[in-house]
Design an enzyme around this catalytic site. Structure first.
Site, short mmCIF file in Angstrom:
data_model
loop_
_atom_site.label_atom_id
_atom_site.label_comp_id
_atom_site.label_asym_id
_atom_site.label_seq_id
_atom_site.Cartn_x
_atom_site.Cartn_y
_atom_site.Cartn_z
N ALA A 32 -54.91 -70.08 69.20
CA ALA A 32 -53.97 -69.42 68.28
C ALA A 32 -53.16 -68.39 69.08
O ALA A 32 -53.11 -67.20 68.76
CB ALA A 32 -54.69 -68.77 67.09
N HIS A 34 -50.48 -66.10 71.10
CA HIS A 34 -49.30 -65.32 70.75
C HIS A 34 -48.82 -64.60 72.01
O HIS A 34 -49.38 -64.81 73.11
CB HIS A 34 -49.62 -64.33 69.62
CG HIS A 34 -50.87 -63.54 69.86
ND1 HIS A 34 -51.00 -62.64 70.89
CD2 HIS A 34 -52.07 -63.53 69.21
CE1 HIS A 34 -52.20 -62.09 70.86
NE2 HIS A 34 -52.88 -62.63 69.86
N GLY A 36 -49.27 -61.77 73.14
CA GLY A 36 -50.32 -61.02 73.85
C GLY A 36 -51.01 -61.92 74.88
O GLY A 36 -51.24 -61.51 76.02
N HIS A 37 -51.33 -63.15 74.47
CA HIS A 37 -51.95 -64.08 75.43
C HIS A 37 -50.96 -64.43 76.54
O HIS A 37 -51.34 -64.57 77.71
CB HIS A 37 -52.36 -65.37 74.72
CG HIS A 37 -53.41 -65.20 73.67
ND1 HIS A 37 -53.14 -65.28 72.33
CD2 HIS A 37 -54.74 -64.93 73.77
CE1 HIS A 37 -54.25 -65.08 71.64
NE2 HIS A 37 -55.23 -64.86 72.49
N GLY A 147 -57.46 -58.89 77.46
CA GLY A 147 -56.57 -57.90 76.85
C GLY A 147 -57.29 -56.60 76.55
O GLY A 147 -58.46 -56.59 76.15
N SER A 185 -52.50 -59.97 67.28
CA SER A 185 -53.84 -60.52 67.15
C SER A 185 -53.74 -61.86 66.44
O SER A 185 -52.90 -62.01 65.52
CB SER A 185 -54.72 -59.57 66.32
OG SER A 185 -55.85 -60.26 65.83
N SER A 186 -54.58 -62.80 66.82
CA SER A 186 -54.57 -64.10 66.14
C SER A 186 -54.94 -63.94 64.67
O SER A 186 -54.62 -64.78 63.84
CB SER A 186 -55.56 -65.06 66.81
OG SER A 186 -55.27 -65.16 68.18
N ARG A 187 -55.65 -62.85 64.35
CA ARG A 187 -56.09 -62.66 62.95
C ARG A 187 -55.00 -62.03 62.07
O ARG A 187 -55.18 -61.97 60.86
CB ARG A 187 -57.35 -61.79 62.92
CG ARG A 187 -58.58 -62.53 63.44
CD ARG A 187 -59.86 -61.73 63.23
NE ARG A 187 -61.04 -62.53 63.43
CZ ARG A 187 -61.79 -62.54 64.54
NH1 ARG A 187 -61.46 -61.77 65.57
NH2 ARG A 187 -62.84 -63.31 64.63
#
Ligand code: PAF
Length: 284
Positions: A32, A34, A36-37, A147, A185-187
């Protein structure tokens, strides 16, 4: 980019990479992906010649009532993003490949993993330490990147690598944020429109508290105000808002030692975490 699901295939692909020379970086993820990754991948490319990313939604780091089943899974779009970012290998094992004998031998995160998020999510960091130890063993990277958004996780992994004397450098990459300050965040996709707006209060509360502490406000007062800001925005329950030593995550020795503000709280059913460094006081 090669997408690899079996350990033998992974060993062959890594041997090919290594034979072409240069260092290997690993970016472990649960998918998932984004921005950030992508910041982790781009830093990995800067630090090493070859980048391996892993996607594995690790069941051992989820508690019985957590979101393992609904955790977003989108390997097709994730792999397109990784390929575009110049990743050489996507390591995407399934649970039977990662845990062929079930979850027998595990790694304990120790004291560091029992506090803060570890107190709210018992066993979470043992699951993280177990899977990260396996990923590091499978890929044997020169450097692995994580991260700072998951600041306690980063501390647990640094400790793991130190304690087991693993031959890898651990690099923390600063948190990426949306324009309104919310940490990526993926969440975040779990948040309703209204919750997404309310979520801005988390980085705001931490930012205000960090500033206040660095300007000399008593820590207890600054933390109480941050909790009030969160509660007013609708966060409940608030798991913790704490000032800790940046390195050990033990009690803060601020201003003699650098400190970190960390918070975790629920908006509806979604648990958000965030953290910020507290600038050391300027000497006049
Ligand atoms: O941060 C994550 O995505 C996970 O905790 C990690 C490090 C990939 C281990 O499953």
């Amino acid at each position: 980019m090669q997408i690899i699901r079996g350990k033998d295939e992974l060993a062959d692909a890594l041997a090919d990479l290594r034979s072409s020379g240069g260092t290997v970086a690993l970016v472990p993820t649960m998918g998932a992906l984004h921005a950030g990754h992508m910041a982790l991948i781009s830093e990995a490319r800067r630090l090493a010649r070859h980048v391996v990313a892993s996607i594995f939604v690790n069941p051992t780091q989820f508690g019985p009532n957590e979101d393992l089943d609904r955790y977003p899974r989108r390997v097709a779009s994730d792999s397109a993003m990784l390929e575009q970012e110049g990743c050489a290998i996507l390591w995407a094992p399934d649970a039977a490949t990662m845990y062929p004998d079930g979850v027998e031998a595990t790694v304990r995160a120790g004291k560091l993993g029992e506090d803060l998020d570890g107190a709210a999510r018992p066993g979470h960091f043992d699951g993280v330490a177990t899977v990260v130890a396996r990923l590091l063993d499978q890929v044997r990277p020169d450097v692995a990147l994580f991260g700072e958004k998951d600041y306690q996780q980063l501390a647990v992994i640094r400790q793991l690598v130190r304690d087991l004397a693993l031959p890898v450098e651990i690099v923390g990459v600063p948190t990426q944020r949306d324009a309104d300050g919310l940490a990526l965040s993926s969440r975040n996709i779990y948040l309703s429109g209204e919750e997404r707006i309310a979520a801005r209060a988390l980085p705001r509360a931490l930012g205000e508290a960090a500033r206040a502490v660095s300007e000399g406000e008593p820590v207890a007062e600054a933390l109480a105000k941050a909790r009030e800001t969160l509660a007013r925005a609708g966060f409940a329950p608030i798991d913790y808002v704490e000032l800790r030593d940046s390195e050990t995550l033990g009690p803060a020795g601020f201003p003699a030692r650098p400190a970190r503000l960390l918070a975790a709280a629920y908006l509806g059913k979604t648990r958000l975490i965030d953290n910020l460094p507290v600038p050391l006081r300027k000497r006049s």
